[in-house]
Structure formats: structure tokens, C-alpha cells
Design an enzyme around this catalytic site. Structure first.
Site, PDB file in Angstrom:
ATOM      1  N   THR A   1      -0.171  -6.256   3.090  1.00  0.00           N
ATOM      2  CA  THR A   1      -1.458  -5.837   2.557  1.00  0.00           C
ATOM      3  C   THR A   1      -1.318  -5.710   1.053  1.00  0.00           C
ATOM      4  O   THR A   1      -0.306  -5.225   0.553  1.00  0.00           O
ATOM      5  CB  THR A   1      -1.922  -4.506   3.169  1.00  0.00           C
ATOM      6  OG1 THR A   1      -2.153  -4.696   4.562  1.00  0.00           O
ATOM      7  CG2 THR A   1      -3.230  -4.030   2.540  1.00  0.00           C
TER       8      THR A   1
ATOM      9  N   PHE B   1      -2.842  -4.283  -2.524  1.00  0.00           N
ATOM     10  CA  PHE B   1      -3.672  -3.238  -3.114  1.00  0.00           C
ATOM     11  C   PHE B   1      -3.861  -3.522  -4.598  1.00  0.00           C
ATOM     12  O   PHE B   1      -2.970  -4.084  -5.240  1.00  0.00           O
ATOM     13  CB  PHE B   1      -2.988  -1.873  -2.967  1.00  0.00           C
ATOM     14  CG  PHE B   1      -2.794  -1.453  -1.539  1.00  0.00           C
ATOM     15  CD1 PHE B   1      -3.694  -0.606  -0.923  1.00  0.00           C
ATOM     16  CD2 PHE B   1      -1.708  -1.903  -0.809  1.00  0.00           C
ATOM     17  CE1 PHE B   1      -3.534  -0.214   0.394  1.00  0.00           C
ATOM     18  CE2 PHE B   1      -1.527  -1.521   0.517  1.00  0.00           C
ATOM     19  CZ  PHE B   1      -2.446  -0.682   1.123  1.00  0.00           C
TER      20      PHE B   1
END
Lengths: 363, 363
Positions: free
Chosen positions: B263, B265
Site C-alpha cells: 500500500t 501512502f
């Protein structure tokens, strides 16, 4: 950024780069030393004993004493714990069981003691935490044992009575209270919810800052935080964990009147720790149920001049004695005076179990 | 411990103590340099710009390149982030807003980027995370923007369109899948619950290790973990967060077939970052709704040889254009070729917003 500023910064940054290069080499040199320690121990058939709590405590205390600043001792301790954690995990990553879930004070205690290179193993109950180490699924356990406001953690104390695990360390965590609310202005707060104990802990602060707000006690600080997350004009008094759980902003921090609100955790393993120079010994003792029994049990400490830092009685679950006493004394069981006290105690107590000697919490 | 062993260890430990003393002094010397940087900036009226993402990225990359081991680069990066975090917080502790509660991947991303000395400010929604920085309650925001399996995070992308915040950094977190169960033996597992995507991610592993277990897809990995915590013979595939939330032991770790499940960010602040040598630039662009419009928008990159690392279209919420395009390109907006591409793009696009230039994630 101006050229002037750039030039002024260049010198300092070159200095920082030089320091970082030295730090990098020293960290790796230290890691190689740790590997050497592992090899030496393996040659002597002691490969299982990589982690030495007493040695770690000594290293940290010495560094705190030598720290010239400006970095605070807390920061220094954090780094060196992490350095030791990383060096250790090159040899053998430690499995550490604690009462889950993540985001609890127990997890903070585990990380504070073992560093981020340890493998955290959250458990569903304190019983499970003990079991993980007893069954060798984890190397160490972290269990809460007393809170400065709420008192002893009964389940931990009961399990210590029957377990074969030894105490090899302690961690003390400071617990802070915050005023949590979605309101951004203190003047908007008309009600403050919290557990009665927490309201009492912040009594003076509330008198001073929110004299007109209604104080309403609820079952837990988490429940209070939930209310604050739902109603307008409401604040909760609660810790960090509740703030994050209900995503509530902190309108005021560290509002406890008494700044020494702490929870103490024990580190449990298959062995206790060697002498570090500043140690505690924990034990459980009991006497037949007759007048003066506790007094007689305390005599050995008085005779030898050993200080008790904690004495806690609990109803016994056996029929033989009415109470068992949980005692923390200053010093290591290998210290001559402590040894003398324990020898004398063994002759007097109907039941005596030494839970272990371990370094006093480093910070 | 034998005397022999003690003697063998004494030499290495003395060496370690010497290294620690040097480390202690260097860490404080570094902190004093950081203070000096703060003073110089204050003299030049730049006191607000203490945190320099590009400088931090450069320092970490250089140390990774220079790292001789045995400490892994990940450990080295962790230390130096923490060192910089502690030095910085002597000047000005950074407030970092992120999507709460604690124990989420967003919190891990915030700590990974800003270190433990930063002040974490968990928020209830991605909207709140943006607002905290826009209203100057926090210095920086950490928001998820894309997952390698689930795709873009729509809310973040929509907010980027309207916000005045700049992107000044990125963090990439690897997301691992685990087999969670209260069973201690793989042969006892008859059912495996998980989200369909996660089951697919671990397809080969399941074929190999649990060929006879029934695979049942449910709404989320958390739901699967809950089932595994309630029923016998059941396992769930889920991440760390679910394991800790339901206090489920990991029967097997990192079972994803594709090891690159990540993921990403973004770090948002009032400013973007200066050039670090390995940078990205993110922008949003749109064109009138006609054939070949996207093709025309991509021409400037093709002309200048600037690489696109990401192109994502989203339905526009204005009536003027049908789609807006989110583009990441290699390089800093101050690099001559990137500058040329952006200048050309400005002439072609109906709408163009530069979200910021920032260092490529360090690890």
C-alpha cells in the site's frame, strides 16, 4: 531558500554527514560484536541464553549516567534498546507474548522493553500469555501486575502462584489522561464523562479549567470516549488508547493532578536474571493461619535489613492458608543479605516460592 | 555460567561498551548540529522550515549505499529515521495526522516516515486528516493513495483535487497475509475463510499446503478472522491487524504468492519537497471531452522523454470534463526536462494542478 542560508547550512550538514558515517560503522561494528558473543556462547553450549536482562540494564544505566545531552535520557534509552534489539535479532529473533490486541498498554510495554526487532505475539487472555512461554511458543511474556491507581492485577498474581515461569524483568509505563472531544473550544464543553477514578484523578484540573461542566461517571473510559464521539458539547477523560480507538482529538493532554499514574508489567521467562547492581526479588509466601503469622514472616527481612518495596496479600485458593503474601524486596537473591533473609524465611514460611530476581526498571 | 565463558565474553563486552560510549557521544553531537541548523534557519527567517523531506531521503539513501552490514538496510534506515526524528523534535515536535484508530496500516506508515518522536494525531476520516493540516492543527498528513491489489483510494484522490495541500513524500508499506487459527496443527484445518481477493493472492500456497481445505470467501479479512476465532477447524487469511484484533495465532506467515502486495501512502503538507536526486512529481490534469484528448495530454511527456509511473483516470465531478487524470511522473518539477514537459502541458490541458514533487520512497 536563499544562497546565504544554503551556504551557512552546508558546513553543519557536512558535519552531520560525517557523524552519520561514523554512526553507521559503529552500529555494524557493534552488531559484529553481538554475533561474536553468540558464537562464544554456542561454543560453550549456552546458545539458548542469548538475551541477558541484567547486562542490558547495566548498559542502559551506564549510558544514561554518561549522557551529556542535548538528547534526553529517554531518547538515548530508546535508541540503545533498539540497537540491542536489532543486534540480538541477528542471532535469534525473540518471540514476546502479551495481552492483545495491538494498541494496548501491554503492547507498548513489550516494545519498550524488547525493541521493534522482537516478534510480538498478541494473546487473547493473560492465561494464554503464560501458556505461550510455558509451552515454548514464545521466549518471553509481558503481563501487567499492578496499577498505581487501580491496584493489583489479580489474574496475573494468581497465575504466578502456579506457574513455573520466572520473573526476569519489569517495565513501568506512565499512563496519561487526556480531555477528548470533537469540540475544538473548551468553552463548548458542558459535560465530562469518565470512570469515577479518572474523574477523581483530574479533580483539580477540572475545578480550575472546567468549573461549570457537569461530571458524569460511567463504567469505563472507553465508554466515556464513545459518548464524546457521539454527543455535542461532551468531553471524555481517557488515555491514548481510547483517543485513537474513537478517533477523538485531544483538547487537553496530561491533565491528571498526580503525575505518577503508572502501570507496572513483569517480564516472564524460563529463567530469571543475574545481578545487575540494582535489582529486585519477588516472592510469594504464606504461613499457617494464626495470630502474628505475617509478623513472623517479616522478621527475616527486619533482621537482615532488607527493604520491602511491596507487600500485597491475596486470599489463598487452597484450604491450608487463608492468605498468601506477594512480596517485592530490594536486591538480588545472590546478594549475601538477601540470601540470608531468604534462608531464614525458608525456615519460617509454610510456603515460599521465589519468583525471580531481576533489574529494577531502567526508565 | 562457567568462568571460562565469562572470561571469553569479557573482552567482547568491553569492546561493545567502548562502541556504545562512542555512539552516545556521536548521537548527542548530531543533536547539537541539528540545533545549530535550527538556529541558522531562525536567523534567516526560515524557522518554520525545519523538516526537509529531500534532505532526509538523501541521508538515508547514502547510508543504505554505504552500509557494510551485518545490520540489514531496513534496520539502518529505522535507526537513522529515529535519530533524525529525535533531533528534529528537540527543535519542534512534528504533529502528524493520519486515519485512526491505532494499529492501522496508516499508523505504521506515519511512524515509518516520521519516527517515534513525532506526535501522532489519529483522525476519524480521510477528510479530517486533510482538514487537520489545512487548519494548521497538524504539520503533516499521511493518507493512503493506492493498494497494489485493491487499487486507488478514491476519497484521497477526490480530496487532492480540491485541497491546497502539497505532496512532500510517499511511504510504501508491504502488506503481508497470514494463516490465522486457534488450531495449532495445519492438518486440523478443514475450512479457510477470507476475502476473495486474499484467497486469490494465496491460491498457490493453499494448493500446496492445504489442498483439501474448503475455501470460503467472506466480505472482509476481519470477518474471516472473527469466524476463525469462533469455530474449530477454521483458519482465516488476513493481515497483522486482524491477527491482533482477534488475538489469533499465526499458523503460517507471509503466505501470499506474490510477495509485492503493497500500500502506498502520501505525505501532505503546506509545501512540497526540494530535489533529492530521485524524485517523483504528481499532478492532476484534464482536457475537454473530445476524441484524442488524453493522447494530446500525454504528448508533452513523450516529447521530453519524461516517464510516467502511474496514470489513473477518475470520473470528474464537474460538468466541464468527463474525466480527470492523476499522473505520477519521474523527476522533480525543477528538473529541466520535467519543467519543459509541464510547461508544454500547461498550454494543452484544460485543467492542470501540480500536487507536488517529492523523494521516491526510501524503503
Amino acid at each position: 531558500m536563499s544562497d546565504d542560508l544554503q551556504k551557512a547550512l552546508a558546513g553543519v550538514r557536512a558535519e552531520i554527514d560525517g557523524i552519520d558515517a561514523e554512526l553507521l560503522n559503529l552500529l555494524n561494528q557493534r552488531a559484529r560484536c553481538a554475533q561474536k558473543v553468540g558464537e562464544i556462547k554456542a561454543e560453550h553450549g549456552e546458545a539458548g541464553h542469548i538475551y541477558r536482562p541484567e547486562r542490558e540494564a547495566q548498559v542502559l544505566r551506564r549510558l544514561q549516567d554518561a549522557n551529556p545531552g542535548p538528547l534526553p535520557n529517554e531518547g538515548i534509552t530508546f535508541f540503545f534498546r533498539e540497537v540491542m534489539s536489532a543486534c540480538l535479532s541477528l542471532e535469534q529473533p525473540l518471540g514476546v507474548a502479551f495481552l492483545g490486541p495491538l494498541g494496548t498498554f501491554s503492547e507498548s510495554a513489550a516494545t519498550k522493553h524488547f525493541g521493534h526487532a522482537a516478534r510480538l505475539l498478541p494473546q487473547a487472555s493473560i492465561d494464554d500469555v503464560f501458556r505461550e512461554v510455558e509451552s515454548a511458543h514464545a521466549h518471553y511474556a509481558v503481563v501487567p501486575v499492578e496499577n498505581s491507581t487501580e491496584g493489583a492485577v489479580g489474574r496475573t498474581m494468581d497465575l504466578l502462584l502456579g506457574s513455573s515461569l520466572k520473573i526476569c524483568g519489569e517495565v513501568v509505563l506512565r499512563i496519561h489522561q487526556n480531555l477528548l472531544s470533537n469540540e475544538t473550544d473548551l468553552s463548548k464543553i458542558t459535560k465530562v464523562y469518565s470512570h469515577a477514578q479518572s474523574l477523581a484523578q483530574c479533580h483539580e484540573w477540572l475545578n480550575r479549567v472546567l468549573p461549570n461542566a457537569q461530571r458524569i461517571s460511567v463504567g469505563s473510559n472507553a465508554q466515556a470516549a464513545q459518548k464524546a464521539s457521539e454527543e455535542a458539547g461532551v468531553a471524555a477523560i481517557a488515555g491514548e488508547a481510547a483517543a485513537t480507538r474513537y478517533s477523538l482529538p485531544r483538547l487537553a493532554e496530561n491533565i491528571e493532578d498526580e503525575p505518577n499514574n503508572t502501570t507496572r508489567f513483569l517480564i516472564l521467562g524460563k529463567h530469571d536474571a543475574g545481578p545487575s547492581g540494582r535489582d529486585k526479588t519477588s516472592l510469594i509466601m504464606s504461613a499457617p493461619n494464626r495470630t502474628g503469622a505475617l509478623y513472623e514472616l517479616l522478621l527475616p527481612f527486619s533482621h537482615t535489613g532488607v527493604s520491602l518495596s511491596r507487600l500485597e496479600s491475596r486470599p489463598a485458593r487452597h484450604a491450608l492458608w487463608e492468605y498468601v503474601f506477594y512480596v517485592d524486596i530490594d536486591g538480588h537473591r545472590d546478594d549475601p543479605t538477601v540470601k540470608a533473609a531468604l534462608d531464614e524465611l525458608a525456615g519460617r514460611a509454610a510456603y515460599l516460592k521465589i519468583l525471580g530476581s531481576y533489574p529494577v526498571a531502567v526508565y
